[in-house]
Motif scaffolding. Sequence first.
Motif, short mmCIF file in Angstrom:
data_model
loop_
_atom_site.label_atom_id
_atom_site.label_comp_id
_atom_site.label_asym_id
_atom_site.label_seq_id
_atom_site.Cartn_x
_atom_site.Cartn_y
_atom_site.Cartn_z
N ARG A 56 91.76 11.53 11.54
CA ARG A 56 92.23 12.50 12.53
C ARG A 56 92.10 11.88 13.91
NH1 ARG A 56 90.75 18.78 13.91
NH2 ARG A 56 90.69 18.53 16.16
N ASN A 57 93.20 11.89 14.66
CA ASN A 57 93.28 11.23 15.97
C ASN A 57 93.66 12.27 17.02
OD1 ASN A 57 93.61 8.10 16.86
ND2 ASN A 57 94.88 9.41 18.15
N VAL B 99 88.35 10.12 17.46
CA VAL B 99 88.71 9.87 16.07
C VAL B 99 87.64 10.42 15.15
CG1 VAL B 99 89.11 8.07 14.33
CG2 VAL B 99 90.02 7.78 16.65
N GLU B 100 88.06 11.05 14.08
CA GLU B 100 87.16 11.38 12.97
C GLU B 100 87.82 10.92 11.69
OE1 GLU B 100 85.21 15.23 10.69
OE2 GLU B 100 85.34 15.26 12.89
N VAL B 101 87.10 10.11 10.93
CA VAL B 101 87.65 9.56 9.70
C VAL B 101 86.68 9.81 8.55
CG1 VAL B 101 86.73 7.26 10.28
CG2 VAL B 101 88.58 7.47 8.63
N ASP B 102 87.23 10.26 7.42
CA ASP B 102 86.41 10.45 6.22
C ASP B 102 87.12 9.78 5.05
OD1 ASP B 102 88.43 12.20 5.30
OD2 ASP B 102 87.36 13.98 6.01
N GLN B 103 86.71 10.10 3.85
CA GLN B 103 87.27 9.42 2.68
C GLN B 103 88.74 9.73 2.47
OE1 GLN B 103 85.58 7.28 0.72
NE2 GLN B 103 83.65 7.51 1.79
N VAL C 231 101.18 11.01 10.96
CA VAL C 231 101.74 12.34 10.69
C VAL C 231 101.28 13.28 11.78
CG1 VAL C 231 101.85 14.29 9.08
CG2 VAL C 231 101.76 11.94 8.20
N GLU C 232 102.20 13.99 12.37
CA GLU C 232 101.82 14.96 13.40
C GLU C 232 101.11 16.14 12.77
OE1 GLU C 232 104.48 18.10 15.59
OE2 GLU C 232 104.72 16.15 16.59
N ALA C 233 99.94 16.49 13.30
CA ALA C 233 99.17 17.62 12.80
C ALA C 233 99.24 18.82 13.73
CB ALA C 233 97.71 17.22 12.60
N TRP C 234 99.24 18.55 15.03
CA TRP C 234 99.31 19.66 15.99
C TRP C 234 99.73 19.17 17.35
CZ3 TRP C 234 96.68 20.54 20.61
CH2 TRP C 234 96.90 21.80 21.18
N ARG C 235 100.65 19.92 17.98
CA ARG C 235 101.01 19.74 19.37
C ARG C 235 101.27 21.11 19.97
NH1 ARG C 235 105.70 15.25 19.70
NH2 ARG C 235 105.91 16.19 21.76
N ARG D 60 95.77 17.00 23.75
CA ARG D 60 97.21 17.08 23.99
C ARG D 60 97.97 17.08 22.67
NH1 ARG D 60 101.58 17.72 23.84
NH2 ARG D 60 103.30 17.20 25.24
N ALA D 61 97.51 16.33 21.70
CA ALA D 61 98.16 16.29 20.39
C ALA D 61 97.20 15.69 19.39
CB ALA D 61 99.45 15.47 20.44
N THR D 62 97.39 16.03 18.13
CA THR D 62 96.59 15.48 17.04
C THR D 62 97.52 14.89 15.98
OG1 THR D 62 94.78 17.03 17.37
CG2 THR D 62 94.97 16.03 15.19
N TYR D 63 97.23 13.66 15.60
CA TYR D 63 97.96 13.00 14.52
C TYR D 63 96.97 12.57 13.45
CZ TYR D 63 102.40 13.01 16.95
OH TYR D 63 103.57 13.41 17.55
N ILE D 64 97.44 12.52 12.23
CA ILE D 64 96.58 12.14 11.12
C ILE D 64 97.19 10.97 10.36
CG2 ILE D 64 95.62 14.46 10.86
CD1 ILE D 64 97.48 14.81 8.41
#
Length: 554
Positions: free
Chosen positions: A492-493, A484-488, A524-528, A511-515
Amino acid sequence: MSLSRRQLLRVGTAGSAALLVGTSAVGSSRFRAPRMSGDPFTLGVASGDPTPDGVVLWTRLAPDPFAPDGAGGMGMAPVTVEYEVAEDERFARVVRRGAAVATRELAHSVHPEVDGLAPDRWYYYRFRAGSAISPVGRTRTAPAYDSHPDRLRFVFASCQAWSDGYYTGYEHIAAEDIDLVVHLGDYIYEDAVSGRRTGRAVESHLRPEARDLAGYRLRYALSKVEQPLQRAHALFPWLVTMDDHEVDDNWAAGSSGIDIDIDILPVVFRARRAAAFRAMYEHQPLRLAQRPSGTHVHLHRRYHYGDLADITMLDTRQYRTRQSSLNGDITTERENRTAADRTILGGAQRDWLVDGFARSRARWQIIGNQVPLGQTDHDPGPATAVSTDAWDGYVADRDALLGAATDRDVRNLVVITGDRHENYASDLRRDYADPDSPVVGSEFTGTSLTSGGDGVDIYDHGRRLLDANPDLRFFNAQRGYVRVEVDQHLWRNDFRVVPYVERPGAPVHTRATYIVQDGIPGVVEAWRPDRPADPDRAPQPETDELAGASDSSR
């Protein structure tokens, strides 16, 4: 040997506290380390529960970690363990020195709580027992309470049955650029140990299901000797809690789980639970506030990361009503699981959680949770079939939590969860009985490190879950962890997975990134890799090869 009254008086008040809990400074009193047959630091070092000015450190003296009595090869005598904290890895700039007494009562573990440190910075630490010096650990303090951090980076993990696979995931966690590791439970498994992983027989005293103090200590030793796990502990501070396998599968408050044997007797289970709690404390970087008292341990607590995030660690086992169906099995019944008096948190913990929403200044409210909070329907037809071991079995508490988050205008509610041995990305709905109820938060469920052995990407069970649950956006059943990276502005997961665990050396990839976007509940799906994505925001796929990586085994 036992300590005489004269010796206790010589230690003094602070030393007596140290003698009992392994946390306080011991002044001028010293208990010399006995002659030991090997390295006393076989279980490594760790740190945890950081604050802006300090952290708790941990080690346990165990030259023979698999001694059948669970005592680690140590005698009866207490041992003074010294520690140093420095600004540099070579310990040229030492900022804190101290000592704690390791005693037989707590398996010669120590938990010194170090304060007076600067906020939001890395430190190095080490221990000494006699002439033996521990490996060097690294830790990080939290940002100041009134600070405005740019971002927080952490991983969360759970479910690491030793018999089921190698701890390769921790090799990759150790290589991540993160501030913190969050462990959501099932650090050990109490059930019988097999030779499945190693291909050779396990020593007889390690095989039986853990039911007493020696058995639980040996379970922790099996995991703690693994070098990948040791390295991840040594590199980052951890926040830890428990789920069920630290005690007994599917246990609930005063009731044992699936065992239909003498453990059904409450007095027997109380003794078992007390032993399990004690062994957990002896092997984790937990503060004095988390030291068990018999059958009770206080594990729910908050970690503040400036005004960016609060991480609230829950305990969903110790205060819950027993599951409404046998062993938390899948059921379609509704009346019992929706009863107002059924609780997974207990009244005091629930009130503490809800009150925290009102008091918090943090932009992101993160809940460290053991079993899925959102509804997980296992029937794609008109019926609703759920596991009563999860929050689906305690609907009143779920409604109270999500209702409070809504009523108190929680800006960003994100729940991180373990238990399922599967990866989920889910929206959290205010009322699952009303399909038009608003989405009020997000939940990310992380897969197991090893439990279940080699996983798969998706199979029929996962397809059924996706069909039956419109709020479930992603499913995957490989092994790994979540980064996980979280900012203001953004959460991002990254679901980080490995192709196998039943042999060492697996590579890792995302495998996949969701935000989650600030102020907009839901995932929200960001990348798969199996779908096209917006190139302006899509993270690039990552694969980290382990050249010759291997996990230690006995």
